[in-house]
Motif scaffolding. Sequence first.
Motif, PDB file in Angstrom:
ATOM      1  N   LEU A   1     130.349   4.549  57.895  1.00 17.94           N
ATOM      2  CA  LEU A   1     130.896   3.309  57.349  1.00 17.94           C
ATOM      3  C   LEU A   1     132.331   3.533  56.874  1.00 17.94           C
ATOM      4  N   ASP A   2     132.582   4.676  56.269  1.00 16.99           N
ATOM      5  CA  ASP A   2     133.938   5.018  55.846  1.00 16.99           C
ATOM      6  C   ASP A   2     134.863   5.098  57.058  1.00 16.99           C
ATOM      7  N   ASP A   3     134.376   5.698  58.134  1.00 10.62           N
ATOM      8  CA  ASP A   3     135.174   5.791  59.367  1.00 10.62           C
ATOM      9  C   ASP A   3     135.506   4.401  59.908  1.00 10.62           C
ATOM     10  N   TYR A   4     134.549   3.488  59.809  1.00 10.14           N
ATOM     11  CA  TYR A   4     134.776   2.112  60.286  1.00 10.14           C
ATOM     12  C   TYR A   4     135.868   1.435  59.473  1.00 10.14           C
ATOM     13  N   ILE A   5     135.832   1.632  58.147  1.00 10.73           N
ATOM     14  CA  ILE A   5     136.840   1.040  57.264  1.00 10.73           C
ATOM     15  C   ILE A   5     138.226   1.547  57.628  1.00 10.73           C
ATOM     16  N   VAL A   6     138.347   2.841  57.808  1.00  6.98           N
ATOM     17  CA  VAL A   6     139.641   3.440  58.167  1.00  6.98           C
ATOM     18  C   VAL A   6     140.115   2.911  59.515  1.00  6.98           C
ATOM     19  N   ALA A   7     139.192   2.807  60.471  1.00 11.81           N
ATOM     20  CA  ALA A   7     139.552   2.371  61.825  1.00 11.81           C
ATOM     21  C   ALA A   7     140.024   0.920  61.855  1.00 11.81           C
ATOM     22  N   HIS A   8     139.591   0.133  60.892  1.00  8.61           N
ATOM     23  CA  HIS A   8     139.955  -1.282  60.873  1.00  8.61           C
ATOM     24  C   HIS A   8     140.969  -1.608  59.773  1.00  8.61           C
ATOM     25  N   SER A   9     141.641  -0.598  59.308  1.00  6.86           N
ATOM     26  CA  SER A   9     142.765  -0.767  58.398  1.00  6.86           C
ATOM     27  C   SER A   9     144.033  -0.315  59.112  1.00  6.86           C
ATOM     28  N   GLU A  10     145.178  -0.635  58.530  1.00  6.93           N
ATOM     29  CA  GLU A  10     146.460  -0.265  59.126  1.00  6.93           C
ATOM     30  C   GLU A  10     146.508   1.229  59.422  1.00  6.93           C
ATOM     31  N   ASP A  11     147.090   1.595  60.548  1.00  6.79           N
ATOM     32  CA  ASP A  11     147.204   2.998  60.918  1.00  6.79           C
ATOM     33  C   ASP A  11     148.161   3.745  59.995  1.00  6.79           C
ATOM     34  N   GLU A  12     147.881   5.003  59.806  1.00  4.15           N
ATOM     35  CA  GLU A  12     148.740   5.878  59.011  1.00  4.15           C
ATOM     36  C   GLU A  12     150.048   6.138  59.758  1.00  4.15           C
ATOM     37  N   PRO A  13     151.205   5.888  59.132  1.00  7.27           N
ATOM     38  CA  PRO A  13     152.488   6.147  59.797  1.00  7.27           C
ATOM     39  C   PRO A  13     152.636   7.612  60.196  1.00  7.27           C
ATOM     40  N   GLN A  14     153.456   7.859  61.219  1.00  3.97           N
ATOM     41  CA  GLN A  14     153.612   9.204  61.753  1.00  3.97           C
ATOM     42  C   GLN A  14     154.109  10.192  60.698  1.00  3.97           C
ATOM     43  N   ILE A  15     155.051   9.773  59.850  1.00  3.92           N
ATOM     44  CA  ILE A  15     155.582  10.686  58.845  1.00  3.92           C
ATOM     45  C   ILE A  15     154.481  11.165  57.898  1.00  3.92           C
ATOM     46  N   LEU A  16     153.527  10.291  57.595  1.00  3.71           N
ATOM     47  CA  LEU A  16     152.441  10.674  56.709  1.00  3.71           C
ATOM     48  C   LEU A  16     151.406  11.520  57.436  1.00  3.71           C
ATOM     49  N   GLN A  17     151.212  11.279  58.720  1.00  3.28           N
ATOM     50  CA  GLN A  17     150.351  12.154  59.509  1.00  3.28           C
ATOM     51  C   GLN A  17     150.908  13.574  59.510  1.00  3.28           C
ATOM     52  N   ASP A  18     152.225  13.684  59.688  1.00  3.52           N
ATOM     53  CA  ASP A  18     152.869  14.997  59.705  1.00  3.52           C
ATOM     54  C   ASP A  18     152.781  15.667  58.344  1.00  3.52           C
ATOM     55  N   LEU A  19     153.004  14.890  57.284  1.00  2.00           N
ATOM     56  CA  LEU A  19     152.941  15.435  55.932  1.00  2.00           C
ATOM     57  C   LEU A  19     151.533  15.937  55.626  1.00  2.00           C
ATOM     58  N   ALA A  20     150.535  15.155  55.976  1.00  2.00           N
ATOM     59  CA  ALA A  20     149.147  15.548  55.715  1.00  2.00           C
ATOM     60  C   ALA A  20     148.790  16.809  56.489  1.00  2.00           C
ATOM     61  N   ARG A  21     149.211  16.866  57.752  1.00  2.00           N
ATOM     62  CA  ARG A  21     148.915  18.048  58.568  1.00  2.00           C
ATOM     63  C   ARG A  21     149.545  19.301  57.970  1.00  2.00           C
ATOM     64  N   GLU A  22     150.808  19.198  57.573  1.00  2.00           N
ATOM     65  CA  GLU A  22     151.494  20.360  57.006  1.00  2.00           C
ATOM     66  C   GLU A  22     150.899  20.742  55.652  1.00  2.00           C
ATOM     67  N   THR A  23     150.487  19.760  54.878  1.00  5.13           N
ATOM     68  CA  THR A  23     149.854  20.055  53.592  1.00  5.13           C
ATOM     69  C   THR A  23     148.569  20.848  53.800  1.00  5.13           C
ATOM     70  N   HIS A  24     147.757  20.438  54.776  1.00 12.18           N
ATOM     71  CA  HIS A  24     146.513  21.152  55.049  1.00 12.18           C
ATOM     72  C   HIS A  24     146.773  22.565  55.569  1.00 12.18           C
ATOM     73  N   GLN A  25     147.876  22.752  56.245  1.00  9.31           N
ATOM     74  CA  GLN A  25     148.198  24.063  56.804  1.00  9.31           C
ATOM     75  C   GLN A  25     148.774  25.028  55.770  1.00  9.31           C
ATOM     76  N   LYS A  26     149.516  24.496  54.790  1.00  9.22           N
ATOM     77  CA  LYS A  26     150.325  25.372  53.949  1.00  9.22           C
ATOM     78  C   LYS A  26     150.041  25.315  52.453  1.00  9.22           C
ATOM     79  N   VAL A  27     149.300  24.317  51.983  1.00 12.25           N
ATOM     80  CA  VAL A  27     149.179  24.097  50.545  1.00 12.25           C
ATOM     81  C   VAL A  27     147.715  24.192  50.120  1.00 12.25           C
ATOM     82  N   LEU A  28     147.505  24.819  48.967  1.00 12.80           N
ATOM     83  CA  LEU A  28     146.162  24.897  48.413  1.00 12.80           C
ATOM     84  C   LEU A  28     145.703  23.519  47.925  1.00 12.80           C
TER      85      LEU A  28
END
Length: 217
Positions: A8-35
């Motif tokens: 259900l959470d996945d459905y909510i995300v899928a039917h909400s505005e998409d995450e902008p590319q800059i935030l996708q990049d920020l999230a990816r780098e945060t997961h790679q480099k930050v505790l």
Amino acid sequence: MFFLPQHLDDYIVAHSEDEPQILQDLARETHQKVLQPIMLSGPYQGRVLSMISHLKAPLRVLEIGTFTGYSALCIAEGMPANSELITIDINEELEDFAANYFTRFRESGNNNISITQKIGDAIQLLPGLEGTFDLIFIDADKPNYVNYFHLIMDKVHSGSLIISDNVLWHGKVVEDLNEKDKSTPVLLEYNKLLKEDPRLQTVLLSVRDGLSLSRVL
């Protein structure tokens, strides 16, 4: 902090505005480099913050708890030209990380929005901030939420919004207290303050780990 079934959470995300590319990049780098990347607002809550900001169009924003800059950028999306966002964090090691994304945001056509980073203890820094803010977002150390509340109430005006994150605290607010838990008792007091303060109109939203939206009367 996911209280709904995952599908259900996945459905909510899928039917909400998409995450902008800059935030996708920020999230990816945060997961790679930050505790503790779990501290990110994430795509769904980020879109909620962006929507609130677009509706309010705040000229002056204060954020307590920068982390890697995700929530600040979500809020900045809805800010008009010549507006100002001040964000505070105690962790100087993440200052350059967030600054790089703030620079990228401005260079992408948002150069009329001022984003100022302040590094240090918010309890010490808040009294020195002048003027009032149209929107304040609190997402820092939970044991200080009540202290932050008392420090910001002279920095808002009628119509200002106060957004508070993690107010459900993984559901611990409705569980038996652990005597070693220093955060949950403060959040219980904080949620009570938001509910009962006659200066505020508050609704607690079941967005991810709990997001309170308060309007100053």
